[in-house]
Design a protein around this motif. Structure first.
Motif, PDB file in Angstrom:
ATOM      1  N   GLN A   1      -4.216  -2.251  -4.889  1.00 34.72           N
ATOM      2  CA  GLN A   1      -4.061  -1.927  -2.892  1.00 34.72           C
ATOM      3  C   GLN A   1      -3.801  -3.177  -2.961  1.00 34.72           C
ATOM      4  O   GLN A   1      -3.699  -4.414  -3.507  1.00 34.72           O
ATOM      5  CB  GLN A   1      -5.954  -2.049  -2.677  1.00 34.72           C
ATOM      6  CG  GLN A   1      -6.171  -0.615  -2.508  1.00 34.72           C
ATOM      7  CD  GLN A   1      -5.673   0.849  -1.862  1.00 34.72           C
ATOM      8  OE1 GLN A   1      -4.825   0.038  -0.520  1.00 34.72           O
ATOM      9  NE2 GLN A   1      -5.907   1.717  -2.198  1.00 34.72           N
TER      10      GLN A   1
ATOM     11  N   LEU B   1      -0.658  12.041  -6.356  1.00 34.13           N
ATOM     12  CA  LEU B   1      -1.184  10.320  -6.173  1.00 34.13           C
ATOM     13  C   LEU B   1      -1.562  10.525  -4.954  1.00 34.13           C
ATOM     14  O   LEU B   1      -2.536   9.463  -4.244  1.00 34.13           O
ATOM     15  CB  LEU B   1       0.612   9.958  -4.630  1.00 34.13           C
ATOM     16  CG  LEU B   1       0.368   9.149  -3.761  1.00 34.13           C
ATOM     17  CD1 LEU B   1      -0.389   7.617  -4.590  1.00 34.13           C
ATOM     18  CD2 LEU B   1       1.957   8.786  -3.371  1.00 34.13           C
ATOM     19  N   LYS B   2      -1.787  11.786  -3.798  1.00 38.43           N
ATOM     20  CA  LYS B   2      -2.999  12.275  -2.865  1.00 38.43           C
ATOM     21  C   LYS B   2      -4.824  11.854  -3.914  1.00 38.43           C
ATOM     22  O   LYS B   2      -5.134  11.746  -3.481  1.00 38.43           O
ATOM     23  CB  LYS B   2      -3.226  13.639  -2.553  1.00 38.43           C
ATOM     24  CG  LYS B   2      -3.552  14.005  -1.726  1.00 38.43           C
ATOM     25  CD  LYS B   2      -3.428  13.752  -0.102  1.00 38.43           C
ATOM     26  CE  LYS B   2      -3.600  14.427   0.641  1.00 38.43           C
ATOM     27  NZ  LYS B   2      -5.000  13.171   1.806  1.00 38.43           N
TER      28      LYS B   2
ATOM     29  N   SER C   1       0.467  -1.443   0.229  1.00 42.98           N
ATOM     30  CA  SER C   1       0.239   0.036   0.148  1.00 42.98           C
ATOM     31  C   SER C   1       1.258   0.904   0.243  1.00 42.98           C
ATOM     32  O   SER C   1       1.721   1.619   1.441  1.00 42.98           O
ATOM     33  CB  SER C   1      -0.711  -0.087   1.100  1.00 42.98           C
ATOM     34  OG  SER C   1      -1.756   1.002   1.427  1.00 42.98           O
ATOM     35  N   TYR C   2       1.005   2.425  -0.623  1.00 45.61           N
ATOM     36  CA  TYR C   2       1.943   3.306  -1.039  1.00 45.61           C
ATOM     37  C   TYR C   2       1.286   4.267  -0.390  1.00 45.61           C
ATOM     38  O   TYR C   2       0.085   5.116  -0.470  1.00 45.61           O
ATOM     39  CB  TYR C   2       1.790   4.015  -2.783  1.00 45.61           C
ATOM     40  CG  TYR C   2       2.138   1.932  -3.414  1.00 45.61           C
ATOM     41  CD1 TYR C   2       3.997   2.735  -3.316  1.00 45.61           C
ATOM     42  CD2 TYR C   2       2.416   1.127  -3.841  1.00 45.61           C
ATOM     43  CE1 TYR C   2       5.067   2.043  -3.616  1.00 45.61           C
ATOM     44  CE2 TYR C   2       3.089   0.592  -4.638  1.00 45.61           C
ATOM     45  CZ  TYR C   2       4.276   0.627  -4.735  1.00 45.61           C
ATOM     46  OH  TYR C   2       5.693  -0.002  -5.087  1.00 45.61           O
ATOM     47  N   THR C   3       2.124   5.072   0.087  1.00 42.95           N
ATOM     48  CA  THR C   3       2.048   6.719   1.497  1.00 42.95           C
ATOM     49  C   THR C   3       3.062   7.827   0.378  1.00 42.95           C
ATOM     50  O   THR C   3       4.014   6.619  -0.516  1.00 42.95           O
ATOM     51  CB  THR C   3       2.744   6.112   2.676  1.00 42.95           C
ATOM     52  OG1 THR C   3       4.088   5.842   2.262  1.00 42.95           O
ATOM     53  CG2 THR C   3       1.963   5.138   3.463  1.00 42.95           C
ATOM     54  N   THR C   4       3.295   8.298   0.496  1.00 40.33           N
ATOM     55  CA  THR C   4       4.222   9.692  -0.253  1.00 40.33           C
ATOM     56  C   THR C   4       5.276   8.615   0.121  1.00 40.33           C
ATOM     57  O   THR C   4       6.022   9.445  -0.866  1.00 40.33           O
ATOM     58  CB  THR C   4       3.597  10.380   0.487  1.00 40.33           C
ATOM     59  OG1 THR C   4       1.955  11.259   0.348  1.00 40.33           O
ATOM     60  CG2 THR C   4       4.648  12.220  -0.035  1.00 40.33           C
TER      61      THR C   4
ATOM     62  N   LEU D   1      -6.226   3.238  -7.561  1.00 40.73           N
ATOM     63  CA  LEU D   1      -4.924   3.107  -5.862  1.00 40.73           C
ATOM     64  C   LEU D   1      -4.465   1.272  -6.426  1.00 40.73           C
ATOM     65  O   LEU D   1      -5.863   1.031  -6.547  1.00 40.73           O
ATOM     66  CB  LEU D   1      -5.088   3.455  -5.138  1.00 40.73           C
ATOM     67  CG  LEU D   1      -3.465   4.074  -3.933  1.00 40.73           C
ATOM     68  CD1 LEU D   1      -3.252   4.391  -5.063  1.00 40.73           C
ATOM     69  CD2 LEU D   1      -3.835   4.134  -3.139  1.00 40.73           C
TER      70      LEU D   1
ATOM     71  N   GLN E   1      -5.188   8.571  -4.056  1.00 45.76           N
ATOM     72  CA  GLN E   1      -5.897   7.773  -2.048  1.00 45.76           C
ATOM     73  C   GLN E   1      -6.619   8.189  -2.092  1.00 45.76           C
ATOM     74  O   GLN E   1      -7.541   7.705  -0.468  1.00 45.76           O
ATOM     75  CB  GLN E   1      -4.585   8.188  -1.259  1.00 45.76           C
ATOM     76  CG  GLN E   1      -2.944   8.030  -1.447  1.00 45.76           C
ATOM     77  CD  GLN E   1      -2.303   8.361  -0.395  1.00 45.76           C
ATOM     78  OE1 GLN E   1      -2.124   9.643  -0.715  1.00 45.76           O
ATOM     79  NE2 GLN E   1      -0.777   7.701  -0.578  1.00 45.76           N
ATOM     80  N   ASP E   2      -7.481   9.193  -2.094  1.00 47.93           N
ATOM     81  CA  ASP E   2      -8.619   9.687  -1.308  1.00 47.93           C
ATOM     82  C   ASP E   2      -9.953   8.938  -2.128  1.00 47.93           C
ATOM     83  O   ASP E   2     -11.463   9.978  -1.814  1.00 47.93           O
ATOM     84  CB  ASP E   2      -8.297  11.525  -1.541  1.00 47.93           C
ATOM     85  CG  ASP E   2      -7.356  12.183  -0.702  1.00 47.93           C
ATOM     86  OD1 ASP E   2      -6.909  11.281   0.651  1.00 47.93           O
ATOM     87  OD2 ASP E   2      -6.832  13.185  -0.156  1.00 47.93           O
TER      88      ASP E   2
END
Length: 152
Positions: A91, A28-29, A3-6, A89, A32-33
């Motif tokens: 997942q 990316l944000k 799972s990718y984060t910043t 995204l 993610q949202d």
């Protein structure tokens, strides 16, 4: 699959000698949202960025970033038979899913089937590959469109 984060995105880019630009971070944000089950085309992402972001991102930058994020396994590139790609995204399990798409009305249903992912992972491992994504897209005609095709 991760799972990718910043920070993980930044680390992956840095590993390859690239930077986490404000544009890449903003894209990316957005993903993610996104609500579960929502997919965006490059054009839809462009319109959303114009509405929601104070960062100006050209459509060509969006296309390059989507392609990069797909190659890295951060996004899933989806073909829904509409003449353009959609993205979501990527997942890890238990959110990993596949798509059933009506070729008449483009209604899309997401479904889970762990055996498909297991077969993909087993095959990739056997051949020495690192699995980024495994997806099945089924093109069919939904019940409503089938009824519409029947003679009255």
């Amino acid at each position: 699959m991760t799972s990718y984060t910043t920070s993980s995105f930044k680390a992956e880019l840095n590993e390859r000698g690239w930077r986490l630009t404000p544009q890449r971070e903003t894209i990316l944000k957005i993903f993610q949202d996104l609500p579960k089950g929502e997919h965006l085309s490059a054009e839809e992402l462009y319109l959303r960025l114009q509405e929601e972001s104070n960062i100006s991102i050209s459509l060509s930058t969006i296309y390059r970033t989507l392609k990069l994020m797909s190659r890295l396994g951060i996004l899933r590139e989806l073909e829904f038979g509409e003449g353009h790609k959609h993205y979501e995204l990527n997942q890890p399990q238990p959110y990993h899913h596949h798509h059933l798409i009506c070729v008449k009305c483009n209604k899309t249903i997401e479904f889970k089937n762990d055996s498909i992912l297991k077969i993909g992972a087993k095959t990739a491992k056997k051949e020495g590959y690192h699995l980024l994504d495994c997806q099945l897209t089924i093109h069919a005609i939904c019940p409503s469109c089938q009824r519409a095709l029947l003679p009255v």
